[in-house]
Write a protein that holds these residues in place. Sequence first.
Motif, PDB file in Angstrom:
ATOM      1  N   THR A 187      62.032  40.766  -0.016  1.00 26.33           N
ATOM      2  CA  THR A 187      60.945  41.680   0.340  1.00 26.33           C
ATOM      3  C   THR A 187      60.881  42.874  -0.600  1.00 26.33           C
ATOM      4  N   THR A 188      59.687  43.378  -0.793  1.00 25.69           N
ATOM      5  CA  THR A 188      59.461  44.608  -1.539  1.00 25.69           C
ATOM      6  C   THR A 188      58.156  45.212  -1.026  1.00 25.69           C
ATOM      7  N   PHE A 189      57.810  46.381  -1.526  1.00 23.27           N
ATOM      8  CA  PHE A 189      56.580  47.042  -1.115  1.00 23.27           C
ATOM      9  C   PHE A 189      55.659  47.238  -2.315  1.00 23.27           C
ATOM     10  N   ALA A 190      54.366  47.273  -2.062  1.00 23.55           N
ATOM     11  CA  ALA A 190      53.366  47.509  -3.104  1.00 23.55           C
ATOM     12  C   ALA A 190      52.189  48.253  -2.491  1.00 23.55           C
ATOM     13  N   LYS A 191      51.337  48.811  -3.344  1.00 18.12           N
ATOM     14  CA  LYS A 191      50.143  49.500  -2.879  1.00 18.12           C
ATOM     15  C   LYS A 191      48.987  48.505  -2.807  1.00 18.12           C
ATOM     16  N   PHE A 192      48.379  48.440  -1.644  1.00 18.65           N
ATOM     17  CA  PHE A 192      47.261  47.532  -1.395  1.00 18.65           C
ATOM     18  C   PHE A 192      45.949  48.301  -1.503  1.00 18.65           C
ATOM     19  N   HIS A 193      44.982  47.711  -2.213  1.00 19.15           N
ATOM     20  CA  HIS A 193      43.652  48.300  -2.363  1.00 19.15           C
ATOM     21  C   HIS A 193      42.669  47.440  -1.577  1.00 19.15           C
ATOM     22  N   SER A 194      42.138  47.966  -0.492  1.00 24.14           N
ATOM     23  CA  SER A 194      41.211  47.203   0.324  1.00 24.14           C
ATOM     24  C   SER A 194      39.837  47.140  -0.341  1.00 24.14           C
ATOM     25  N   ASP A 195      39.026  46.184   0.104  1.00 19.27           N
ATOM     26  CA  ASP A 195      37.659  46.069  -0.402  1.00 19.27           C
ATOM     27  C   ASP A 195      36.836  47.309  -0.083  1.00 19.27           C
ATOM     28  N   HIS A 196      37.267  48.056   0.930  1.00 18.30           N
ATOM     29  CA  HIS A 196      36.547  49.264   1.333  1.00 18.30           C
ATOM     30  C   HIS A 196      36.958  50.482   0.505  1.00 18.30           C
ATOM     31  N   GLY A 197      37.972  50.309  -0.379  1.00 22.84           N
ATOM     32  CA  GLY A 197      38.412  51.404  -1.239  1.00 22.84           C
ATOM     33  C   GLY A 197      39.603  52.178  -0.733  1.00 22.84           C
ATOM     34  N   GLN A 198      40.182  51.776   0.397  1.00 21.79           N
ATOM     35  CA  GLN A 198      41.361  52.460   0.921  1.00 21.79           C
ATOM     36  C   GLN A 198      42.631  51.898   0.308  1.00 21.79           C
ATOM     37  N   CYS A 199      43.667  52.729   0.226  1.00 24.92           N
ATOM     38  CA  CYS A 199      44.945  52.318  -0.330  1.00 24.92           C
ATOM     39  C   CYS A 199      46.055  52.609   0.684  1.00 24.92           C
ATOM     40  N   PHE A 200      46.953  51.650   0.864  1.00 27.49           N
ATOM     41  CA  PHE A 200      48.100  51.865   1.731  1.00 27.49           C
ATOM     42  C   PHE A 200      49.193  50.870   1.351  1.00 27.49           C
ATOM     43  N   GLN A 201      50.420  51.149   1.821  1.00 25.71           N
ATOM     44  CA  GLN A 201      51.570  50.325   1.482  1.00 25.71           C
ATOM     45  C   GLN A 201      51.567  49.024   2.277  1.00 25.71           C
ATOM     46  N   VAL A 202      51.976  47.956   1.607  1.00 22.67           N
ATOM     47  CA  VAL A 202      52.128  46.655   2.264  1.00 22.67           C
ATOM     48  C   VAL A 202      53.488  46.072   1.913  1.00 22.67           C
ATOM     49  N   LEU A 203      54.012  45.299   2.841  1.00 20.98           N
ATOM     50  CA  LEU A 203      55.235  44.544   2.609  1.00 20.98           C
ATOM     51  C   LEU A 203      54.855  43.193   2.027  1.00 20.98           C
ATOM     52  N   LEU A 204      55.545  42.765   0.973  1.00 22.69           N
ATOM     53  CA  LEU A 204      55.261  41.451   0.415  1.00 22.69           C
ATOM     54  C   LEU A 204      56.548  40.701   0.144  1.00 22.69           C
ATOM     55  N   TYR A 205      56.429  39.403   0.158  1.00 24.43           N
ATOM     56  CA  TYR A 205      57.557  38.513  -0.087  1.00 24.43           C
ATOM     57  C   TYR A 205      57.394  37.895  -1.476  1.00 24.43           C
ATOM     58  N   VAL A 206      58.422  38.066  -2.318  1.00 26.19           N
ATOM     59  CA  VAL A 206      58.382  37.536  -3.680  1.00 26.19           C
ATOM     60  C   VAL A 206      59.674  36.776  -3.956  1.00 26.19           C
ATOM     61  N   ALA A 207      59.588  35.813  -4.849  1.00 24.67           N
ATOM     62  CA  ALA A 207      60.768  35.055  -5.267  1.00 24.67           C
ATOM     63  C   ALA A 207      61.238  35.580  -6.620  1.00 24.67           C
ATOM     64  N   THR A 208      62.534  35.667  -6.796  1.00 25.48           N
ATOM     65  CA  THR A 208      63.106  36.107  -8.067  1.00 25.48           C
ATOM     66  C   THR A 208      63.873  34.951  -8.704  1.00 25.48           C
ATOM     67  N   GLN A 209      64.198  35.118  -9.960  1.00 22.01           N
ATOM     68  CA  GLN A 209      64.913  34.067 -10.690  1.00 22.01           C
ATOM     69  C   GLN A 209      66.324  33.839 -10.166  1.00 22.01           C
ATOM     70  N   SER A 210      66.827  34.762  -9.377  1.00 19.21           N
ATOM     71  CA  SER A 210      68.198  34.649  -8.892  1.00 19.21           C
ATOM     72  C   SER A 210      68.345  33.709  -7.703  1.00 19.21           C
TER      73      SER A 210
END
Length: 251
Positions: free
Chosen positions: A109-132
């Motif tokens: 898990t990590t966090f990123a800034k999400f940009h909505s279609d309405h122009g708002q920005c807020f933090q989201v949790l996302l799941y990513v895979a790493t080479q490890s």
Amino acid sequence: MSVGPTVSYLQDHVQDSETKCLWIFAYGSLCWRPGFHYHKSVRGYISGYSRKFWQGNTTHRGTEENPGRVATLIENKEGCVHGIAFAISEETAIPYLNKRECEMGGYVTTFAKFHSDHGQCFQVLLYVATQSNPQWLGDADLTEIAGQIIDCKGQSGHNVEYLIRLADFTRQHFPFCHDSHLFNLEKEVLKKLKAKNISVSTLMGNGEGCVQFVKREPRNSSPSLEEQPVRFESFQHAAKIPEKTLRCLNL
């Protein structure tokens, strides 16, 4: 037991108080089969990443002997990935996602800034895979990746279903964005299926647990929401590739 897609309505606007909720960003199978309860879903994008089919999968879309290929996010300063942000509505969502994505999928898990279609920005949790992680497959020629996808299936269904549903979802909800890796891979898979005389519809499963998103119309609009037909994908003529190639813009 219900079979087939259920309807969920995408929202345009997020209240300021709602941005303090825990939001999950979906860019793969979570887009069309989230599997957890949420109280709002919003379209938009995150920047600084590209979506690639570089993660192996030995449970949902493959086996230990024959791993499938699923999407992950790769850091890319010029990239952006469109998807859905879900505001979770109960405490069981995170344990469910951790089991599905981390324990069984090899993601972190990590966090990123999400940009909505309405122009708002807020933090989201996302799941990513790493080479490890042990399931990592990494980059390969599209022909090789397509061959793996055609040959693999797991407890959640065929690997082709994963790819086709994700490509169809992206085309339907983000028609201005051309994900070259996703759509070129889809094109290669369809070409190989045609050569093998395999129908796409036979690999799509029954749609159980899938969500069909439709846009919620503003109040007092015409026609009313109840009057608008909801169209479900049949995949009888799946994955029609648009002839024009469009650049993905950070709007």
